[in-house]
Design a protein around this motif. Structure first.
Motif, PDB file in Angstrom:
ATOM      1  N   ARG A 194      36.940  16.301-100.771  1.00  0.00           N
ATOM      2  CA  ARG A 194      36.686  14.869-100.800  1.00  0.00           C
ATOM      3  C   ARG A 194      35.768  14.417 -99.654  1.00  0.00           C
ATOM      4  O   ARG A 194      35.056  13.427 -99.772  1.00  0.00           O
ATOM      5  N   ARG A 195      35.753  15.162 -98.549  1.00  0.00           N
ATOM      6  CA  ARG A 195      34.980  14.733 -97.380  1.00  0.00           C
ATOM      7  C   ARG A 195      33.482  14.956 -97.544  1.00  0.00           C
ATOM      8  O   ARG A 195      32.702  14.533 -96.708  1.00  0.00           O
TER       9      ARG A 195
ATOM     10  N   GLN B 288      42.133  13.607-109.266  1.00  0.00           N
ATOM     11  CA  GLN B 288      42.532  13.439-107.870  1.00  0.00           C
ATOM     12  C   GLN B 288      41.390  12.877-107.029  1.00  0.00           C
ATOM     13  O   GLN B 288      41.625  12.166-106.054  1.00  0.00           O
ATOM     14  N   LEU B 289      40.142  13.196-107.414  1.00  0.00           N
ATOM     15  CA  LEU B 289      38.984  12.803-106.616  1.00  0.00           C
ATOM     16  C   LEU B 289      38.289  11.544-107.126  1.00  0.00           C
ATOM     17  O   LEU B 289      37.341  11.062-106.501  1.00  0.00           O
TER      18      LEU B 289
ATOM     19  N   CYS C  54      41.572  20.437-102.784  1.00  0.00           N
ATOM     20  CA  CYS C  54      40.931  19.318-103.471  1.00  0.00           C
ATOM     21  C   CYS C  54      40.675  18.174-102.488  1.00  0.00           C
ATOM     22  O   CYS C  54      39.587  17.571-102.472  1.00  0.00           O
ATOM     23  N   GLU C  55      41.640  17.912-101.640  1.00  0.00           N
ATOM     24  CA  GLU C  55      41.455  16.874-100.630  1.00  0.00           C
ATOM     25  C   GLU C  55      40.358  17.247 -99.638  1.00  0.00           C
ATOM     26  O   GLU C  55      39.612  16.388 -99.171  1.00  0.00           O
TER      27      GLU C  55
ATOM     28  N   ASP D 289      45.587  20.491-101.605  1.00  0.00           N
ATOM     29  CA  ASP D 289      45.019  20.404-100.259  1.00  0.00           C
ATOM     30  C   ASP D 289      43.536  20.750-100.254  1.00  0.00           C
ATOM     31  O   ASP D 289      42.735  20.094 -99.573  1.00  0.00           O
TER      32      ASP D 289
ATOM     33  N   THR E 150      40.761  25.527 -95.350  1.00  0.00           N
ATOM     34  CA  THR E 150      41.176  24.130 -95.200  1.00  0.00           C
ATOM     35  C   THR E 150      41.909  23.948 -93.871  1.00  0.00           C
ATOM     36  O   THR E 150      41.650  22.979 -93.132  1.00  0.00           O
TER      37      THR E 150
END
Length: 362
Positions: free
Chosen positions: A310-311, A331-332, A306-307, A304, A267
């Motif tokens: 998202r992309r 979260q998503l 998980c974020e 983080d 990440t």
């Protein structure tokens, strides 16, 4: 799992309870009906580990109930374990009963087998292993037609190989997997094949690239690599990385780059927080990632990571803990929706299950 929990007559009811639990966990996300993949009723577990308990002058296979390390439960057979393990158990016990060299200070036995019939036995000792032990172990390995690893403090002796080689069928193709002693492998081979087939089908034929986090020994990497242009895979365990590299070579898979990074480190690399020497020679900007595949530990993805997922247009997620899976989906859920889901009964007669979801961008 205790022997009292093993009840094939109740299998269908137990599986229905697991499905209901998964449906409840995914209900807030309007998930579709889960596809359910059953397990064989017995002889499905390819790994087993026993402590040895000394009683009446001999050592017996033993397990313990959760929270109780003083009341052994003895086993002469283990019906959830593979037929190969059950065939080996009495022969191994007879061997240590007949040999003071093999039995002296022996405290634990681990079995690792495959659908294709290979077996590895690990013998653990509270004493140094010497030439006399090795000679006896070599005779035992030849007699049982197995590989043997002897372990004591600071020493490891390998008789034969320190891995078994599994063969799994996915979408009409056979894949070979080296599974090292002591490293994680999926315990239920039949259900593992179903998981691989489902993930292969759900990902579909793509003309872009795949990011894979937590790749382990390449269990999913091998079949998924056939669906995309190229793969960047990450894993932190050194033994798993070595096994994955061997598996890629053994299967002639040449469109995968594997780096020894944690999901958190990758990440940081993708977000250009800092460079990593372990990424030397890999041009991250050359990838056109359309999908990410994750198979995290029971704790799920950290916020983080998980974020990071998202992309991507598609998030293919295999989980051994539906509760943390649901937390990650929450979260998503503002950017992605569950479009496919499945239950894989890796662990019959327990409350544990594996689940799979495909999250697609809204």
């Amino acid at each position: 799992m205790s022997r009292s929990q093993f009840d094939p007559a109740r299998y269908a009811a137990q599986l229905a309870e697991k499905k209901a639990r998964l449906v409840e966990l995914l209900a807030p996300f309007t998930a579709p009906e889960p596809e359910v993949f059953e397990s064989p009723r017995e002889h499905y577990r390819l790994r087993a580990e026993f402590r040895l308990w000394r009683e009446d002058g001999n050592r017996h296979y033993a397990m313990f109930a959760a929270g109780d390390k003083h009341t052994p439960i003895f086993f002469d057979d283990f019906p959830i374990a593979s037929a190969r393990i059950n065939a080996l158990m009495p022969r191994l016990k007879a061997a240590w009963q007949a040999s003071a060299t093999l039995s002296f200070k022996l405290f634990q036995v681990e079995f690792l087998t495959t659908l294709s019939g290979e077996a590895l036995i690990t013998l653990c000792y509270h004493r140094p292993l010497d030439a006399a032990w090795q000679a006896e172990a070599e005779k035992l390995a030849a007699d049982l037609q197995v590989n043997i690893v002897g372990r004591s403090r600071g020493k490891r002796i390998v008789i034969g190989k320190d891995y078994v080689e599994e063969q799994l069928q996915v979408a009409g193709r056979s894949y070979r997997y080296r599974q090292p002693e002591g490293a994680f492998t999926q315990p239920n081979g039949e259900v593992n094949q179903k998981m691989l087939g489902w993930a292969h089908e759900v990902l579909g034929e793509r003309d872009d690239d795949l990011l894979e986090l937590y790749c382990g020994n390449g269990n999913f990497t091998l079949p998924l690599a056939s669906r995309v242009r190229k793969v960047l895979a990450t894993e932190i365990s050194k033994s798993s990385v070595n096994a994955a590299l061997a598996n890629l070579e053994d299967n002639g898979v040449d469109n995968v780059s594997l780096v020894r990074l944690s999901a958190e480190e990758l990440t940081e690399a993708l977000n250009e927080v800092r460079p990593f020497r372990r990424l030397a020679g890999i041009d991250l900007k050359s990838y056109e990632f359309g999908s990410v595949f994750v198979d995290p530990p029971r704790a799920g993805m950290d916020p983080d990571t998980c974020e990071l997922t998202r992309r991507f247009e598609r998030i293919l997620y295999i989980s051994c803990n539906p509760e943390t899976l649901a937390a990650n989906i929450a979260q998503l859920s503002d950017t992605h929706q569950v479009t496919r889901c499945a239950l894989f009964d890796q662990f019959p007669y327990t409350h544990h299950m594996e689940a799979g979801v495909l999250l697609s961008r809204r």
